[in-house]
Design a protein around this motif. Sequence first.
Motif, PDB file in Angstrom:
ATOM      1  N   ILE A  62       0.819  -1.212   0.000  1.00  0.00           N
ATOM      2  CA  ILE A  62       0.000   0.000   0.000  1.00  0.00           C
ATOM      3  C   ILE A  62       0.854   1.263   0.000  1.00  0.00           C
ATOM      4  CG2 ILE A  62      -1.719   1.296   1.318  1.00  0.00           C
ATOM      5  CD1 ILE A  62      -2.865  -1.456   2.144  1.00  0.00           C
ATOM      6  N   VAL A  63       1.881   1.309   0.851  1.00  0.00           N
ATOM      7  CA  VAL A  63       2.750   2.493   0.894  1.00  0.00           C
ATOM      8  C   VAL A  63       3.472   2.702  -0.444  1.00  0.00           C
ATOM      9  CG1 VAL A  63       4.780   3.508   2.007  1.00  0.00           C
ATOM     10  CG2 VAL A  63       2.979   2.504   3.404  1.00  0.00           C
ATOM     11  N   PRO A  64       4.117   1.691  -1.035  1.00  0.00           N
ATOM     12  CA  PRO A  64       4.758   1.926  -2.342  1.00  0.00           C
ATOM     13  C   PRO A  64       3.769   2.282  -3.454  1.00  0.00           C
ATOM     14  CG  PRO A  64       5.635  -0.058  -1.364  1.00  0.00           C
ATOM     15  CD  PRO A  64       4.483   0.380  -0.528  1.00  0.00           C
ATOM     16  N   TYR A  65       2.589   1.717  -3.414  1.00  0.00           N
ATOM     17  CA  TYR A  65       1.593   2.020  -4.435  1.00  0.00           C
ATOM     18  C   TYR A  65       1.204   3.501  -4.391  1.00  0.00           C
ATOM     19  CZ  TYR A  65      -2.550   1.628  -7.358  1.00  0.00           C
ATOM     20  OH  TYR A  65      -3.481   1.785  -8.359  1.00  0.00           O
ATOM     21  N   ASN A  66       1.188   4.057  -3.206  1.00  0.00           N
ATOM     22  CA  ASN A  66       0.823   5.470  -3.045  1.00  0.00           C
ATOM     23  C   ASN A  66       2.031   6.393  -2.936  1.00  0.00           C
ATOM     24  OD1 ASN A  66      -2.018   5.071  -3.007  1.00  0.00           O
ATOM     25  ND2 ASN A  66      -1.823   4.257  -0.935  1.00  0.00           N
ATOM     26  N   ASN A  67       3.244   5.847  -3.022  1.00  0.00           N
ATOM     27  CA  ASN A  67       4.449   6.637  -2.775  1.00  0.00           C
ATOM     28  C   ASN A  67       5.502   6.411  -3.864  1.00  0.00           C
ATOM     29  OD1 ASN A  67       6.033   8.426  -1.304  1.00  0.00           O
ATOM     30  ND2 ASN A  67       6.938   6.809  -0.076  1.00  0.00           N
ATOM     31  N   GLY A  73      11.825   1.394   3.712  1.00  0.00           N
ATOM     32  CA  GLY A  73      13.215   0.993   3.493  1.00  0.00           C
ATOM     33  C   GLY A  73      13.758   1.467   2.154  1.00  0.00           C
ATOM     34  N   ARG A  74      12.946   1.384   1.113  1.00  0.00           N
ATOM     35  CA  ARG A  74      13.388   1.841  -0.211  1.00  0.00           C
ATOM     36  C   ARG A  74      13.586   3.353  -0.219  1.00  0.00           C
ATOM     37  NH1 ARG A  74       8.850  -1.311  -2.466  1.00  0.00           N
ATOM     38  NH2 ARG A  74       9.559  -3.456  -2.392  1.00  0.00           N
ATOM     39  N   TYR A  75      12.735   4.083   0.483  1.00  0.00           N
ATOM     40  CA  TYR A  75      12.894   5.534   0.592  1.00  0.00           C
ATOM     41  C   TYR A  75      14.199   5.868   1.314  1.00  0.00           C
ATOM     42  CZ  TYR A  75      12.002  10.398   1.815  1.00  0.00           C
ATOM     43  OH  TYR A  75      12.113  11.750   1.972  1.00  0.00           O
ATOM     44  N   ALA A  76      14.523   5.072   2.324  1.00  0.00           N
ATOM     45  CA  ALA A  76      15.728   5.338   3.112  1.00  0.00           C
ATOM     46  C   ALA A  76      17.008   5.184   2.292  1.00  0.00           C
ATOM     47  CB  ALA A  76      15.779   4.413   4.326  1.00  0.00           C
ATOM     48  N   VAL A  77      16.995   4.319   1.270  1.00  0.00           N
ATOM     49  CA  VAL A  77      18.219   4.088   0.480  1.00  0.00           C
ATOM     50  C   VAL A  77      18.058   4.489  -0.988  1.00  0.00           C
ATOM     51  CG1 VAL A  77      19.145   2.310   1.997  1.00  0.00           C
ATOM     52  CG2 VAL A  77      17.642   1.659   0.129  1.00  0.00           C
ATOM     53  N   ASP A  78      17.064   5.299  -1.304  1.00  0.00           N
ATOM     54  CA  ASP A  78      16.877   5.883  -2.640  1.00  0.00           C
ATOM     55  C   ASP A  78      16.683   4.861  -3.755  1.00  0.00           C
ATOM     56  OD1 ASP A  78      17.336   8.331  -1.402  1.00  0.00           O
ATOM     57  OD2 ASP A  78      19.425   8.407  -1.992  1.00  0.00           O
ATOM     58  N   ILE A  79      15.789   3.909  -3.570  1.00  0.00           N
ATOM     59  CA  ILE A  79      15.462   2.978  -4.647  1.00  0.00           C
ATOM     60  C   ILE A  79      13.947   2.862  -4.766  1.00  0.00           C
ATOM     61  CG2 ILE A  79      17.602   1.656  -4.508  1.00  0.00           C
ATOM     62  CD1 ILE A  79      16.183  -0.474  -2.925  1.00  0.00           C
ATOM     63  N   LYS A  80      13.486   2.342  -5.904  1.00  0.00           N
ATOM     64  CA  LYS A  80      12.055   2.138  -6.095  1.00  0.00           C
ATOM     65  C   LYS A  80      11.817   0.969  -7.035  1.00  0.00           C
ATOM     66  CE  LYS A  80      11.591   5.677  -9.676  1.00  0.00           C
ATOM     67  NZ  LYS A  80      10.888   6.907 -10.035  1.00  0.00           N
ATOM     68  N   VAL A  81      10.574   0.501  -7.076  1.00  0.00           N
ATOM     69  CA  VAL A  81      10.179  -0.633  -7.902  1.00  0.00           C
ATOM     70  C   VAL A  81       9.433  -0.113  -9.124  1.00  0.00           C
ATOM     71  CG1 VAL A  81       8.772  -2.724  -7.991  1.00  0.00           C
ATOM     72  CG2 VAL A  81       9.994  -2.149  -5.913  1.00  0.00           C
ATOM     73  N   LEU A  82       9.805  -0.641 -10.306  1.00  0.00           N
ATOM     74  CA  LEU A  82       9.145  -0.293 -11.559  1.00  0.00           C
ATOM     75  C   LEU A  82       8.853  -1.547 -12.360  1.00  0.00           C
ATOM     76  CD1 LEU A  82      11.306   2.723 -12.826  1.00  0.00           C
ATOM     77  CD2 LEU A  82       9.119   2.831 -11.652  1.00  0.00           C
ATOM     78  N   GLU A  83       7.914  -1.446 -13.300  1.00  0.00           N
ATOM     79  CA  GLU A  83       7.690  -2.527 -14.252  1.00  0.00           C
ATOM     80  C   GLU A  83       8.824  -2.521 -15.270  1.00  0.00           C
ATOM     81  OE1 GLU A  83       3.874  -1.853 -16.022  1.00  0.00           O
ATOM     82  OE2 GLU A  83       2.819  -2.848 -14.391  1.00  0.00           O
ATOM     83  N   VAL A  84       9.216  -3.693 -15.743  1.00  0.00           N
ATOM     84  CA  VAL A  84      10.335  -3.791 -16.675  1.00  0.00           C
ATOM     85  C   VAL A  84       9.982  -3.171 -18.023  1.00  0.00           C
ATOM     86  CG1 VAL A  84      11.797  -5.391 -17.952  1.00  0.00           C
ATOM     87  CG2 VAL A  84      11.316  -5.822 -15.564  1.00  0.00           C
ATOM     88  N   GLU A  85       8.864  -3.571 -18.611  1.00  0.00           N
ATOM     89  CA  GLU A  85       8.531  -3.129 -19.954  1.00  0.00           C
ATOM     90  C   GLU A  85       8.112  -1.667 -20.011  1.00  0.00           C
ATOM     91  OE1 GLU A  85       6.022  -6.165 -19.697  1.00  0.00           O
ATOM     92  OE2 GLU A  85       7.570  -7.600 -20.227  1.00  0.00           O
ATOM     93  N   ALA A  86       7.237  -1.259 -19.126  1.00  0.00           N
ATOM     94  CA  ALA A  86       6.670   0.085 -19.198  1.00  0.00           C
ATOM     95  C   ALA A  86       7.532   1.129 -18.488  1.00  0.00           C
ATOM     96  CB  ALA A  86       5.269   0.090 -18.607  1.00  0.00           C
ATOM     97  N   GLY A  87       8.340   0.719 -17.529  1.00  0.00           N
ATOM     98  CA  GLY A  87       9.143   1.671 -16.781  1.00  0.00           C
ATOM     99  C   GLY A  87       8.304   2.553 -15.875  1.00  0.00           C
TER     100      GLY A  87
END
Length: 181
Positions: A62-67, A73-87
């Motif tokens: 829920i937090v990543p979907y809205n953030n 943890g990802r915010y703390a180390v400057d990373i995020k999740v993306l789809e491979v094809e669409a980016g």
Amino acid sequence: MSIERVTPKHYPKVDFGRRGMALGIDFLCVWIVSSLLGSSQVGVQVVQILVFAIFWVILRVIVPYNNQGQSLGRYAVDIKVLEVEAGKLPDLQSLLKREGIIGLGALLVSIALSNIIRNPTAILLLIPLAIDCGAAFSDTQLRQALHDRYVKTMVVSSRRGYSLDIKIKKLVEKARSNMRQ
């Protein structure tokens, strides 16, 4: 008319240390909350498992979907999740599948940590998470773990975050330089 080859957008690779720190931060937050509700009895606590699962979904879906694809943890180390094809940010269903797989491994680690003193063979519960995340070592191009390959996501660097890893490196370097003097 000719066919033009479109090169996929290049994203900076995220090293394994940053990914591990992000997972560790999220895991510790969820584990501490679920451990507070557990008891000192031997074995697996159902309430503790339910609390772990609920907080895992909140913190990792829920937090990543809205953030913009970032959990705490990802915010703390400057990373995020993306789809491979669409980016772009994965949809809610993809995030649920992805975090369901890694969440099961994290839940087994939580159970192992709660029972390791009474039952040393509980360390075997670390194997599923190690296999899942260890697959990223063999993928030199996108560094996808098994849960990423299944859902077709990738972890990329972000400009938005707290940069905890960089701040820790600076503190360690400052401590080293002070010890040399």
